[in-house]
Enzyme design. Structure first.
Site, PDB file in Angstrom:
ATOM      1  N   LYS A   1      -4.008  16.264  -3.991  1.00  0.00           N
ATOM      2  CA  LYS A   1      -3.738  16.318  -2.547  1.00  0.00           C
ATOM      3  C   LYS A   1      -2.536  17.205  -2.253  1.00  0.00           C
ATOM      4  O   LYS A   1      -2.491  17.861  -1.226  1.00  0.00           O
ATOM      5  CB  LYS A   1      -3.436  14.916  -1.994  1.00  0.00           C
ATOM      6  CG  LYS A   1      -4.604  13.964  -2.028  1.00  0.00           C
ATOM      7  CD  LYS A   1      -4.222  12.622  -1.441  1.00  0.00           C
ATOM      8  CE  LYS A   1      -3.140  11.901  -2.234  1.00  0.00           C
ATOM      9  NZ  LYS A   1      -3.503  11.543  -3.620  1.00  0.00           N
TER      10      LYS A   1
ATOM     11  N   ASP B   1      -3.888  11.114  -7.339  1.00  0.00           N
ATOM     12  CA  ASP B   1      -3.746  12.270  -8.230  1.00  0.00           C
ATOM     13  C   ASP B   1      -4.933  13.226  -8.163  1.00  0.00           C
ATOM     14  O   ASP B   1      -5.244  13.895  -9.135  1.00  0.00           O
ATOM     15  CB  ASP B   1      -3.537  11.821  -9.692  1.00  0.00           C
ATOM     16  CG  ASP B   1      -2.428  10.819  -9.813  1.00  0.00           C
ATOM     17  OD1 ASP B   1      -1.370  11.059  -9.228  1.00  0.00           O
ATOM     18  OD2 ASP B   1      -2.618   9.781 -10.471  1.00  0.00           O
TER      19      ASP B   1
ATOM     20  N   GLN C   1      -1.573   8.281  -2.777  1.00  0.00           N
ATOM     21  CA  GLN C   1      -2.511   7.509  -3.605  1.00  0.00           C
ATOM     22  C   GLN C   1      -3.963   7.870  -3.223  1.00  0.00           C
ATOM     23  O   GLN C   1      -4.203   8.994  -2.828  1.00  0.00           O
ATOM     24  CB  GLN C   1      -2.268   6.003  -3.491  1.00  0.00           C
ATOM     25  CG  GLN C   1      -1.011   5.520  -4.191  1.00  0.00           C
ATOM     26  CD  GLN C   1       0.225   5.596  -3.329  1.00  0.00           C
ATOM     27  OE1 GLN C   1       0.207   5.305  -2.152  1.00  0.00           O
ATOM     28  NE2 GLN C   1       1.333   6.016  -3.918  1.00  0.00           N
TER      29      GLN C   1
ATOM     30  N   GLY D   1       3.485  10.979  -6.214  1.00  0.00           N
ATOM     31  CA  GLY D   1       4.158  12.161  -6.732  1.00  0.00           C
ATOM     32  C   GLY D   1       3.298  13.359  -6.441  1.00  0.00           C
ATOM     33  O   GLY D   1       2.115  13.357  -6.723  1.00  0.00           O
ATOM     34  N   HIS D   2       3.870  14.342  -5.792  1.00  0.00           N
ATOM     35  CA  HIS D   2       3.120  15.555  -5.504  1.00  0.00           C
ATOM     36  C   HIS D   2       3.727  16.688  -6.299  1.00  0.00           C
ATOM     37  O   HIS D   2       4.929  16.883  -6.268  1.00  0.00           O
ATOM     38  CB  HIS D   2       3.230  15.922  -4.025  1.00  0.00           C
ATOM     39  CG  HIS D   2       2.513  14.965  -3.134  1.00  0.00           C
ATOM     40  ND1 HIS D   2       1.241  14.517  -3.399  1.00  0.00           N
ATOM     41  CD2 HIS D   2       2.877  14.389  -1.973  1.00  0.00           C
ATOM     42  CE1 HIS D   2       0.866  13.705  -2.431  1.00  0.00           C
ATOM     43  NE2 HIS D   2       1.848  13.589  -1.566  1.00  0.00           N
TER      44      HIS D   2
HETATM   45  P1  IMP Z   1       2.327   0.491  -7.147  1.00  0.00           P
HETATM   46  O1  IMP Z   1       1.859   1.387  -6.050  1.00  0.00           O
HETATM   47  O2  IMP Z   1       3.562   0.991  -7.837  1.00  0.00           O
HETATM   48  O3  IMP Z   1       2.421  -0.921  -6.685  1.00  0.00           O
HETATM   49  O4  IMP Z   1       1.191   0.494  -8.280  1.00  0.00           O
HETATM   50  C1  IMP Z   1      -0.074  -0.097  -8.073  1.00  0.00           C
HETATM   51  C2  IMP Z   1      -1.177   0.703  -8.756  1.00  0.00           C
HETATM   52  O5  IMP Z   1      -1.325   1.943  -8.070  1.00  0.00           O
HETATM   53  C3  IMP Z   1      -0.911   1.063 -10.216  1.00  0.00           C
HETATM   54  O6  IMP Z   1      -2.137   1.117 -10.893  1.00  0.00           O
HETATM   55  C4  IMP Z   1      -0.330   2.478 -10.119  1.00  0.00           C
HETATM   56  O7  IMP Z   1      -0.525   3.190 -11.313  1.00  0.00           O
HETATM   57  C5  IMP Z   1      -1.160   3.026  -8.997  1.00  0.00           C
HETATM   58  N1  IMP Z   1      -0.495   4.114  -8.277  1.00  0.00           N
HETATM   59  C6  IMP Z   1       0.496   3.999  -7.373  1.00  0.00           C
HETATM   60  N2  IMP Z   1       0.829   5.219  -6.889  1.00  0.00           N
HETATM   61  C7  IMP Z   1       0.013   6.103  -7.493  1.00  0.00           C
HETATM   62  C8  IMP Z   1      -0.149   7.521  -7.354  1.00  0.00           C
HETATM   63  O8  IMP Z   1       0.510   8.210  -6.581  1.00  0.00           O
HETATM   64  N3  IMP Z   1      -1.108   8.075  -8.152  1.00  0.00           N
HETATM   65  C9  IMP Z   1      -1.883   7.334  -8.974  1.00  0.00           C
HETATM   66  N4  IMP Z   1      -1.765   6.015  -9.123  1.00  0.00           N
HETATM   67  C10 IMP Z   1      -0.823   5.407  -8.377  1.00  0.00           C
HETATM   68 MG    MG Z   2       0.164  11.956  -7.700  1.00  0.00          MG
END
Ligand code: IMP
Ligand code: MG
Length: 437
Positions: free
Chosen positions: A16, A13, A223, A40-41
């Site tokens: 990007k 977040d 991420q 999510g973008h």
């Molecule tokens: P997962 O990717 O759904 O397995 O989540 C694992 C961890 O990564 C959790 O803390 C999520 O909140 C975090 N996370 C996954 N994708 C994102 C993202 O795009 N932005 C911020 N945090 C993320």
């Molecule tokens: Mg994001």
């Protein structure tokens, strides 16, 4: 010609979406190399907001091909929804390609993840609940279903039936949950397969040809560095490799083709989900950052945890990713603050540490040591050059550069494309790299 990787330096977040959108303008191909619909973008173009989870935002440029690479995990239902949404908005989606070796998220992945998170109770990771971890687990377990399996009309029903029956054993026996109906899953995924068929390619081969034709390729990470499975705050991480090294694996290219690595950092820090966060602010300033920065997760809508900029993490991100330069986003969020703190080191068990501890339990005990800088208390959102910024804001940026030994090439002051200062050309400016600082 330049092949560029863009990565997040914090917990995701960082903005990007906006930076890759800016850089996509001169890219012929954008490759997303890891993660799935957990990302999510948000991109704002002409007052229209686009929220994309898997399809690279480069799709908004008519000349840019977009590839969802081998290192990603693909939820067919969501990709199709995104394709429909883009078509409705008049965006051409013929240029979207999906690697045939990418793994497919199945309905049981979500159910299993939610069951596992509930079971973990206070040990929960706080995942996005999209089945990402179980999809990657099946990949490592070598029982995953890949896009090329989905494309195999003859084998698919048998393959899916076996997979669903296997997972049903776990659902029923381990979690006491109702089994999935294999016939329903087969029918649904056969429909998805036919709709996705025109988009599925041998991505590494296509990217290799493009490199030989000297086309510009942008490798887009999802991420961020601290969510990296190997180098992040394990176990509070995602299940893939967002760091720059992940780009080569996830796209299927060798490291020698990469020309530039650009890191994206927020001017402060946020985190969604569980896990340690030394500079977290549980006070009015944290609330102010969250409000001014609209810090809610794009995927889950969860409130993001907010805190000061962490230079220890910044230096770590420079190291792990081999950053050439930095894009600093959301500087305007700090506009109202009378003073701003920056974490320059940690106190860990009575000692001062300057390097990021790879042991998450040690990291959880780290107390930030701050340097306090003056705020500027004026609006920066209309600044278009460094010289337009208040001197305190310039001092703040210089402080970050010096602390991390990395040049800041881009400063972002709002969501729209125009709210940007290009300090130096991030792609064609002088190459720094770690050995040149
Ligand atoms: P997962 O990717 O759904 O397995 O989540 C694992 C961890 O990564 C959790 O803390 C999520 O909140 C975090 N996370 C996954 N994708 C994102 C993202 O795009 N932005 C911020 N945090 C993320
Ligand atoms: Mg994001």
């Amino acid at each position: 010609m330049a092949n560029v990787i863009v990565i997040g330096t914090q917990w995701g977040d960082e903005g990007k979406g906006k930076i890759t959108d800016l850089l996509s303008r001169s890219a012929d191909i954008v490759v997303r190399y890891q993660g799935g619909i957990n990302a999510g973008h948000t991109v704002v173009v002409n007052d229209r907001t686009f929220k994309l989870h898997l399809i690279p935002s480069g799709i908004l440029y008519p000349q840019t091909d977009c590839i969802i690479g081998s290192g990603t995990v693909v939820d067919p239902k969501v990709v199709l929804q995104e394709l429909d949404q883009l078509k409705e908005l008049g965006v051409s989606t013929d240029r979207l390609y999906i690697a045939e070796t990418a793994h497919v998220t199945m309905p049981y992945h979500r159910v299993l993840e939610q069951a596992a998170e509930t079971q973990r109770a206070e040990h929960k990771i706080g995942t996005t609940g999209r089945g990402i971890g179980p999809t990657y687990a099946d990949k490592s377990e070598r029982v995953g279903i890949r896009m090329l399996d989905l494309m195999d009309r003859e084998m698919l029903p048998k393959r899916l039936r076996w997979a669903v029956e296997q997972k049903n054993i776990v659902l029923e026996k381990l979690y006491d949950l109702p089994p999935l109906n294999p016939d329903e899953v087969i029918e649904q995924y056969q429909i998805y397969a036919e709709r996705l068929r025109p988009h599925v390619i041998d991505a590494s081969l296509v990217i290799d040809r493009a490199i030989k034709e000297r086309r510009n390729i942008l490798f887009e990470g999802a991420q961020g560095t601290l969510l990296d499975l190997d180098h992040g705050t394990y176990p509070y991480v995602t299940s893939s490799n967002p760091v720059s090294g992940g780009a080569c694996i996830g796209a299927g290219v060798g490291p020698t083709v990469i020309d530039r690595i650009i890191g994206v950092s927020k001017a402060y820090t946020t985190r969604v989900g569980e896990g340690p966060f030394p500079t977290e602010l549980n006070d009015r300033v944290g609330d102010l950052l969250g409000d001014r920065g609209a810090e809610f997760g794009t995927t889950t809508g969860r409130k993001r945890r907010c805190g000061w900029f962490d230079g220890v993490i910044g230096r770590y991100a420079v190291r792990i990713n081999g950053l050439d330069c930095l894009a600093v986003t959301k500087l305007d969020v700090l506009d109202e603050l009378p003073e701003i703190q920056v974490c320059i080191a940690y106190e860990l068990d009575g000692k001062i540490v300057r390097d990021f501890p790879s042991d998450s339990r040690a990291f959880a005990r780290c107390k930030p040591i701050y340097e306090t800088l003056p705020g500027w208390r004026s609006s920066t959102k209309d600044c278009r050059a460094l010289a337009d910024l208040p001197s305190e804001a310039r001092t703040y940026l210089k402080f970050l550069e010096d602390m991390m030994s990395v040049p800041i090439a881009i400063v972002s002051l709002g969501a729209s494309r125009g709210q940007t200062i290009i300090v130096e050309d991030p792609i064609h400016g002088p190459k720094r790299g770690l050995l040149n600082v």
